[in-house]
Scaffold this motif. Structure first.
Motif, mmCIF file in Angstrom:
data_model
loop_
_atom_site.group_PDB
_atom_site.id
_atom_site.type_symbol
_atom_site.label_atom_id
_atom_site.label_comp_id
_atom_site.label_asym_id
_atom_site.label_seq_id
_atom_site.Cartn_x
_atom_site.Cartn_y
_atom_site.Cartn_z
ATOM 1 N N HIS A 212 -22.180 51.498 42.007
ATOM 2 C CA HIS A 212 -21.187 50.852 42.862
ATOM 3 C C HIS A 212 -21.834 49.737 43.676
ATOM 4 O O HIS A 212 -23.011 49.812 44.035
ATOM 5 C CB HIS A 212 -20.537 51.884 43.793
ATOM 6 N N VAL A 216 -19.305 54.062 48.751
ATOM 7 C CA VAL A 216 -18.647 55.077 47.923
ATOM 8 C C VAL A 216 -17.898 56.003 48.879
ATOM 9 O O VAL A 216 -18.504 56.742 49.659
ATOM 10 C CB VAL A 216 -19.657 55.874 47.078
ATOM 11 N N SER A 236 -14.676 53.452 45.380
ATOM 12 C CA SER A 236 -15.517 52.630 46.258
ATOM 13 C C SER A 236 -14.744 51.487 46.896
ATOM 14 O O SER A 236 -13.640 51.123 46.455
ATOM 15 C CB SER A 236 -16.688 52.072 45.429
#
Length: 384
Positions: A212, A216, A236
């Motif tokens: 990500h 998150v 995310s």
């Protein structure tokens, strides 16, 4: 595939942070910014209890302890911005004489709950709390960048801190346990997900998931996998929902029934990205939930969009339903799957639903909570 709202509970003036359906009973717990936790019947959607007076700030997360063996107690953990975790137990033998409003012509008595323990030690807001699959451990995470693991006694009144895990470099937003392993996952503002296991009485980081590009916010395990298998969904602020799968594990066991390798080897898990789900959101995604019944995933976030995904084949997902402005103009903070309960008792007369012997229907529901203070109930047409 259509999705429709079948009910709305005008639960609070303030926002709903988190929702948790009980794993075996028709009960729903809601964490709110008004310093209380509310409990509702999933038969009638009426309130059955209000837990307040012990936390000094917003309750951010709620988690039910799974029932095990002869233990029939109903136990709820609450995580608060006041830096503490609260433990509540329902008094099954006493019910308050006070009558709560149901919102229509019926009424129910409120249950009696006891606040039995306050777990303290975090230096800042506690963002999430979650019980392990067998109810032996409780995990909490905080803005102080730490994850704590607690062990409860048989009465759920005395708790020992087994570990303080500090590998994350930023605010830890979420923790969740694997549905049948003593494996904990945590998600953080540092853009990573970490996996944790016990090794020779120590808790260690067994794996790190990087991919990500921003915070998150939420994670959830696939509850449909068999022994030894593990998949995880994450969402995310980078506006993506991703699925990860465990490819290998060394040093210990992927499941407690599988013989381990040399104990001197460190525990290590290798997780790989399996899929990025079709992108629909146009803002941070605050919550994801993986259904243990249908295997579907739901996501919600700042854009007010509710999205339901279905796996076509391994690693390939499609959007099967979506609803814009699912809480009007407000952000949606939480979404969870639940089986749909139906009571054999007359509408509005049961307390927690157990006396009415509710029968879970084949259909499932999605429950969402937002900044508008409402809890909305949704159904997706179930195709066989």
């Amino acid at each position: 595939m259509p999705i429709k709202q079948v009910h709305s509970i005008p639960a609070h003036v303030d926002r709903i942070w988190n929702l948790a359906p009980h794993p075996t009973l028709p009960l729903l717990a809601a964490a709110t910014s008004d310093k209380s936790a509310q409990i509702y019947s999933l038969n009638t959607y009426f309130p059955v209890a209000q837990l307040d007076g012990n936390h000094k700030r917003s309750i951010r997360s709620v988690s039910w302890k799974p029932k095990s063996g002869s233990n029939s107690e109903v136990v709820l953990a609450t995580a608060s911005f006041d830096g503490s975790v609260g433990i509540w137990i329902r008094d099954s033998d006493r019910y308050a004489q006070e009558v709560g409003s149901t919102g229509d012509s019926g009424s129910i008595g409120l249950e009696e709950w006891e606040f039995v323990a306050s777990l303290e030690g975090h230096e800042n807001e506690v963002k999430c709390v979650d019980w392990s699959c067998e109810g032996t451990h409780l995990a909490s995470c905080s803005r102080d960048k730490s994850v704590w693991i607690w062990e409860a006694d048989e009465d759920n009144e005395e708790f020992e801190c087994l570990a303080v895990l500090q590998d994350h470099t930023q605010d830890v937003k979420h923790v969740v346990w694997h549905p049948n392993e003593d494996l904990l996952a945590s998600a953080s503002y540092d853009d990573t997900i970490r996996l944790w296991r016990e090794d020779d009485d120590d808790w260690v980081c067994s794996g790190e998931i990087i991919g990500h590009r921003s915070t998150v916010w939420c994670i959830d395990f696939d509850k449909t996998t068999g022994e030894g298998a593990a998949r995880l969904v994450s969402c995310s602020a980078d506006e993506t929902v991703r699925v990860w799968s465990r490819e290998s594990m060394t040093g210990n066991t992927a499941h407690r029934d599988i013989p381990s390798t040399f104990r001197s080897d460190p525990i290590s898990e290798n997780w790989q990205q399996e899929a990025i789900l079709p992108q629909r959101h146009s803002g941070p995604i605050y919550a994801v939930s993986w259904s243990g019944q249908s295997g579907r995933i739901v996501s919600v976030g700042a854009d007010g969009l509710l999205v339901v995904y279905q796996e076509v084949k391994t690693g390939e997902w499609e959007v099967i339903a979506e609803e814009e402005d699912a809480h009007s103009v407000f952000e949606i903070n939480t979404a969870v799957w639940s089986r749909k309960w139906k009571s054999t008792a007359s509408h509005g007369q049961e307390g927690d639903g157990e006396k009415g012997e509710p029968k879970p229907e084949e259909a499932e529901i999605i429950i969402t909570g937002g900044d508008d203070g409402n809890i909305n109930i949704w159904e997706v047409t179930f195709q066989k």
